[in-house]
Design a protein around this motif. Structure first.
Motif, short mmCIF file in Angstrom:
data_model
loop_
_atom_site.label_atom_id
_atom_site.label_comp_id
_atom_site.label_asym_id
_atom_site.label_seq_id
_atom_site.Cartn_x
_atom_site.Cartn_y
_atom_site.Cartn_z
N CYS A 1 70.35 48.52 -43.52
CA CYS A 1 70.85 47.18 -43.21
C CYS A 1 70.43 46.16 -44.26
O CYS A 1 70.62 44.98 -44.09
CB CYS A 1 70.36 46.76 -41.84
N ARG B 1 70.45 44.87 -36.95
CA ARG B 1 69.31 44.69 -37.84
C ARG B 1 69.75 43.96 -39.08
O ARG B 1 70.92 43.96 -39.44
CB ARG B 1 68.74 46.05 -38.26
N ARG B 2 68.81 43.36 -39.76
CA ARG B 2 69.12 42.76 -41.05
C ARG B 2 67.82 42.67 -41.83
O ARG B 2 66.81 42.20 -41.33
CB ARG B 2 69.71 41.36 -40.83
N ARG C 1 74.38 45.30 -51.56
CA ARG C 1 75.14 46.02 -50.55
C ARG C 1 76.65 45.92 -50.77
O ARG C 1 77.37 46.91 -50.67
CB ARG C 1 74.78 45.49 -49.16
N SER D 1 66.52 47.66 -48.35
CA SER D 1 66.42 49.01 -47.79
C SER D 1 66.10 49.98 -48.91
O SER D 1 66.82 50.04 -49.90
CB SER D 1 67.74 49.45 -47.16
N VAL E 1 72.05 50.06 -36.59
CA VAL E 1 72.15 49.27 -37.80
C VAL E 1 72.74 47.89 -37.54
O VAL E 1 72.32 46.90 -38.13
CB VAL E 1 73.05 49.99 -38.83
N SER E 2 73.69 47.84 -36.58
CA SER E 2 74.53 46.65 -36.48
C SER E 2 73.74 45.36 -36.24
O SER E 2 74.09 44.32 -36.76
CB SER E 2 75.60 46.86 -35.41
#
Ligand code: UDP
Ligand code: MG
Length: 350
Positions: A108, A23-24, A187, A28, A20-21
Motif C-alpha cells: 500500500c 491501509r496507506r 506506485r 513498501s 490493502v484497501s
C-alpha cells in the motif's frame, strides 16, 4: 444440485488483497523469498533497523515463493513480532518476477522498493534511493546500479553486462543495471505495467514508455554468504528472449497494423520487383535470346506468393488492432498517461 468445492467465492478471492484497501503507507519494501531460511532473521533486523532509524512510515512485505525449507515458518514468526510485516504465501514456486508482482499487489506504499532476501542488496541504500526519488528533479524511478557486483565473473557478470548493454540500446533507457532488484518506484508508474515471465528487470523500460522519469544510483552489492543462488548462465538467454517481447509490446502495442503493414509493404515491393524481372525476361532484357514466357517463369509464382503474403500481413495487422482495442477497453486502459493536471480552481469547485 452440484456443489462447487474448489471454486472460491468472489468475496473470498478478493479477501487476499482486501487488507490493502484501507491501509496507506509512505513506503513498501517488497522481498521475494525462495529458500532463504539462513538469511531471513538477519535481513529483517537489518532492514527494520535502517527503516526505523530513517524515521520512515513503512511496511515490509515478504513473499514466500514456494520455499521448501523453513523460510515460511520464520517469516510467520517475524510477522507475529512485528506488525509492520506482511507475509504473502504463494501456493508454489512461481519465480522471482511473480513473487514481486504478488508483493506489489499486496502493498500500500506510495513508493515501492523491492529488495533481494539474500542480503546481497544493502538496506542502507534505501534512504539514498528515496532522497534521489524525491529530490530535484523529482523522479518516478530510481534504479540501483551494482557497479561493483559481487557475483561470479564468467557465468553472471559478463553475460549480464552484455545483456544490459543490449537492453539499454534496444529500449533506449540509459541505465546500466536492469537486473538489480533494488530500485525505487512510485506506485503510479507500476500500476501501468503488467508483470509476466522474467519481466521485472524490464520495469524501468516499460515504465519509461509510459512516460516515467528515470535515473540511476550506484548501490552497494555484497557477496552471498548463505544459501545458494537460483540462477546461472541460462538466465541471460531468457532475458534476451524477453527483450523481444518487451520491444514488441513497447513499440507496437498501440499500433500493430503499422508493424505488420511495414512487413507487408516490404514484401509487396519485392513482389513488384520480381514481377518486373519476369516481364523483363519475357522481352529478353536479361540476355535470353528468345524471351521467357510468363507462364513458364517460376518468378511469376514467387511474385504472386509474395503478393498473397502482403494481403495476409495487412489482414493480420487489422486483426491485431482489434485485439489491442479489446485489451485496452477491457482493462480501462488509455493510450496516454497524464503526469499532473493544473488548474487554479480550488478542489471542490465545479
Ligand atoms: N527468488 C524467488 N523465487 C525464485 C528465485 C529467486 O523469490 O524462484 C528470490 C530469492 O530468494 C532472492 C531473490 O529472488 O531473494 C534473488 O535471487 P538470487 O539471489 O538467487 O539471484 P541472484 O542474486 O543470484 O541474481
Ligand atoms: Mg542474490
Amino acid at each position: 444440485m452440484t456443489t462447487m468445492i474448489n471454486a472460491p467465492s468472489e468475496a473470498a478471492r478478493k479477501d487476499t488483497t482486501a487488507a490493502v484497501s484501507h491501509r496507506r503507507r509512505a513506503l513498501s519494501v517488497v522481498a521475494p523469498v525462495h529458500n532463504e531460511e539462513l538469511n531471513l532473521e538477519d535481513l529483517h533486523s537489518e532492514l527494520s533497523g535502517v527503516l526505523q532509524s530513517a524515521g520512515l512510515d513503512y511496511e515490509i512485505i515478504y513473499v514466500d515463493d514456494g520455499s521448501r525449507d523453513t523460510s515460511l515458518k520464520i517469516l510467520k514468526s517475524v510477522a507475529d513480532r512485528d506488525e509492520r510485516v506482511i507475509v504473502v504465501e504463494l501456493r508454489r514456486n512461481f519465480g522471482q518476477t511473480a513473487a514481486m508482482a504478488a508483493g506489489i499487489e499486496h502493498s500500500c506504499g506510495d513508493v515501492i522498493i523491492p529488495i533481494d532476501a539474500d542480503l546481497q542488496n544493502d538496506p542502507n541504500d534505501i534512504p539514498r534511493l528515496l532522497d534521489t526519488l524525491n529530490g530535484t528533479p523529482r523522479y518516478d524511478i530510481v534504479s540501483g546500479w551494482r557497479k561493483d557486483r559481487k557475483d561470479k565473473m564468467v557465468t553472471r557478470r559478463i553475460p549480464s553486462q552484455i545483456a544490459n548493454a543490449i537492453i539499454s540500446r534496444v529500449t533506449n533507457v540509459p541505465i546500466h543495471d536492469f537486473g538489480c532488484t533494488l530500485k525505487a518506484y512510485r506506485r503510479e508508474v507500476l500500476e501501468d505495467v503488467s508483470l509476466s515471465s522474467d519481466l521485472h528487470r524490464f520495469l524501468p523500460a516499460l515504465a519509461a514508455w509510459h512516460g516515467a522519469n528515470i535515473t540511476e544510483l550506484v548501490v552497494n552489492h555484497r557477496p552471498r554468504t548463505r544459501g545458494v543462488t537460483k540462477y546461472g548462465l541460462a538466465r541471460t538467454i531468457r532475458v534476451l528472449l524477453d527483450l523481444v517481447i518487451v520491444k514488441f509490446l513497447g513499440t507496437y502495442m498501440t499500433k500493430p497494423l503499422l508493424f505488420f503493414g511495414k512487413i507487408g509493404m516490404a514484401t509487396f515491393g519485392f513482389a513488384l520487383l520480381i514481377l518486373a524481372i519476369a516481364v523483363g525476361q519475357k522481352f529478353g532484357y536479361f540476355g535470353q535470346p528468345e524471351g521467357l514466357n510468363l507462364n513458364r517463369n517460376i518468378l511469376v509464382s514467387l511474385s504472386a506468393l509474395l503478393a498473397f503474403f502482403t494481403v495476409q500481413c495487412v489482414l493480420f495487422g487489422l486483426m491485431a488492432e482489434l485485439l489491442v482495442r479489446v485489451y485496452q477497453d477491457g482493462r480501462g486502459r488509455k493510450i496516454y498517461r497524464v503526469r499532473e493536471v493544473y488548474s487554479s480552481a480550488k478542489a471542490g469547485d465545479a
